[in-house]
Write a protein that holds these residues in place. Structure first.
Motif, PDB file in Angstrom:
ATOM      1  N   SER A  93      29.932 -47.936 -43.576  1.00 32.08           N
ATOM      2  CA  SER A  93      28.576 -47.445 -43.756  1.00 32.08           C
ATOM      3  C   SER A  93      28.638 -46.166 -44.588  1.00 32.08           C
ATOM      4  O   SER A  93      29.467 -45.286 -44.330  1.00 32.08           O
ATOM      5  CB  SER A  93      27.917 -47.160 -42.401  1.00 32.08           C
ATOM      6  OG  SER A  93      26.590 -46.701 -42.570  1.00 32.08           O
TER       7      SER A  93
ATOM      8  N   HIS B 139      22.626 -42.236 -34.316  1.00 38.30           N
ATOM      9  CA  HIS B 139      21.718 -41.508 -33.442  1.00 38.30           C
ATOM     10  C   HIS B 139      22.126 -40.043 -33.347  1.00 38.30           C
ATOM     11  O   HIS B 139      21.292 -39.190 -33.028  1.00 38.30           O
ATOM     12  CB  HIS B 139      21.700 -42.135 -32.048  1.00 38.30           C
ATOM     13  CG  HIS B 139      20.990 -43.447 -32.008  1.00 38.30           C
ATOM     14  ND1 HIS B 139      20.941 -44.235 -30.872  1.00 38.30           N
ATOM     15  CD2 HIS B 139      20.293 -44.127 -32.948  1.00 38.30           C
ATOM     16  CE1 HIS B 139      20.257 -45.340 -31.132  1.00 38.30           C
ATOM     17  NE2 HIS B 139      19.842 -45.295 -32.379  1.00 38.30           N
TER      18      HIS B 139
ATOM     19  N   GLU C  70      27.448 -53.694 -36.877  1.00 39.58           N
ATOM     20  CA  GLU C  70      26.256 -53.063 -37.425  1.00 39.58           C
ATOM     21  C   GLU C  70      25.526 -52.261 -36.353  1.00 39.58           C
ATOM     22  O   GLU C  70      25.014 -51.160 -36.616  1.00 39.58           O
ATOM     23  CB  GLU C  70      25.319 -54.126 -38.006  1.00 39.58           C
ATOM     24  CG  GLU C  70      25.947 -55.016 -39.056  1.00 39.58           C
ATOM     25  CD  GLU C  70      26.099 -54.316 -40.398  1.00 39.58           C
ATOM     26  OE1 GLU C  70      25.639 -53.158 -40.506  1.00 39.58           O
ATOM     27  OE2 GLU C  70      26.664 -54.932 -41.315  1.00 39.58           O
ATOM     28  N   ARG C  71      25.502 -52.794 -35.147  1.00 39.43           N
ATOM     29  CA  ARG C  71      24.849 -52.084 -34.050  1.00 39.43           C
ATOM     30  C   ARG C  71      25.630 -50.835 -33.655  1.00 39.43           C
ATOM     31  O   ARG C  71      25.051 -49.838 -33.202  1.00 39.43           O
ATOM     32  CB  ARG C  71      24.685 -53.028 -32.857  1.00 39.43           C
ATOM     33  CG  ARG C  71      23.614 -54.085 -33.093  1.00 39.43           C
ATOM     34  CD  ARG C  71      23.816 -55.330 -32.277  1.00 39.43           C
ATOM     35  NE  ARG C  71      23.709 -55.093 -30.850  1.00 39.43           N
ATOM     36  CZ  ARG C  71      23.887 -56.058 -29.923  1.00 39.43           C
ATOM     37  NH1 ARG C  71      24.162 -57.295 -30.311  1.00 39.43           N
ATOM     38  NH2 ARG C  71      23.769 -55.775 -28.651  1.00 39.43           N
TER      39      ARG C  71
ATOM     40  N   SER D  43      24.546 -48.190 -35.934  1.00 35.64           N
ATOM     41  CA  SER D  43      23.212 -47.738 -35.556  1.00 35.64           C
ATOM     42  C   SER D  43      23.284 -46.727 -34.414  1.00 35.64           C
ATOM     43  O   SER D  43      22.598 -45.695 -34.431  1.00 35.64           O
ATOM     44  CB  SER D  43      22.348 -48.938 -35.144  1.00 35.64           C
ATOM     45  OG  SER D  43      21.079 -48.527 -34.691  1.00 35.64           O
TER      46      SER D  43
END
Length: 250
Positions: A79, A215, A207-208, A211
């Motif tokens: 990412s 945060h 991918e999670r 995510s």
């Protein structure tokens, strides 16, 4: 009697308070100088964070919690993180961000379509929990960057990855270790290797993970000038994600 004007010795700030201050800064992404006083002086929080990083504390913490990974199925991805202008500016006399095509510096910053970026590479297990982490400049190729991150894969394991990792060299290396590389093939391939679209659906776990990682606002945008400090923050946030697995739900 003490000399006139002599200051009383300062008491050492408790490590737990300092750690909470470091986590506060990690969560909010605020400057170090904005850490509330209840966590101690902000200079103490920053200095201990750097001191513990140099001592390998954050590396050992991440390695300790990630030893419980489920290794049957592992997923790899990356990412890109935008570098804030405060993090991209180095001291006078240091090398600036190299232009495209030039050799990148050791700060793991590079230029891509998103501007000055850093890329986080992550290998996660079947529950979407991180096993290995790495930083590269933003324009680095995913497949080449994964070469030294797949040591945890062994016979009978499955590797899930997207088209950026589709290469014959990586597939042959995994096959030699008894690993099935379920990598989505590039559309222009003449010889299409075996590929399970059903199993590939579980790649959303990596991918999670990204995510959840973003945060933490100090991760979603890179403010750190030094790549070692930024990677330490990534590992500290990843350890926090691991610890959520063991937190009681009642």
């Amino acid at each position: 009697m003490p000399c006139r004007g002599a200051e009383a010795p300062r008491l050492r700030v408790d490590d737990r308070r300092v750690l909470n201050g470091i986590y506060w800064r990690l969560r909010t992404g605020s400057p170090w100088a904005d850490i509330p006083e209840r966590y101690g002086p902000y200079t103490t929080c920053y200095n201990r964070f750097v001191r513990w990083r140099k001592a390998g504390v954050w590396d050992r913490l991440f390695d300790a919690v990630s030893m419980a990974y489920d290794g049957d199925v592992q997923m790899i991805d990356s990412s890109s993180i935008r570098v804030h202008q405060h993090g991209a500016n180095g001291k006078k006399g240091t090398r600036r961000i190299p232009p495209p095509g030039r050799e990148p510096d050791d700060r793991c910053m590079g230029r891509s379509r998103g501007g000055v970026t850093t890329k986080i590479h992550a290998l996660v297990d079947a529950r979407g929990l991180p096993i290995a982490l790495k930083l590269t400049p933003g324009q680095a190729h995913d497949g080449r960057s994964a070469a030294d991150m797949l040591d945890t894969l062994g016979g009978g394991d499955v590797l899930l990855a997207d088209r950026a990792y589709d290469s014959d060299a990586l597939r042959l290396e995994m096959a030699a270790r008894g690993v099935w590389a379920n990598i989505k093939p590039m559309p222009g391939r003449k010889r299409r290797p075996p590929f399970s679209a059903f199993l590939y659906r579980y790649r959303n776990l990596v991918e999670r993970f990204f995510s959840k990682l973003k945060h933490f606002r100090a991760i979603a945008t890179r403010f750190e000038k030094h790549s070692e400090n930024y990677l330490a923050l990534v590992k500290l946030a990843s350890a926090k994600i691991w610890l959520r697995l063991y937190e009681p739900v009642s």
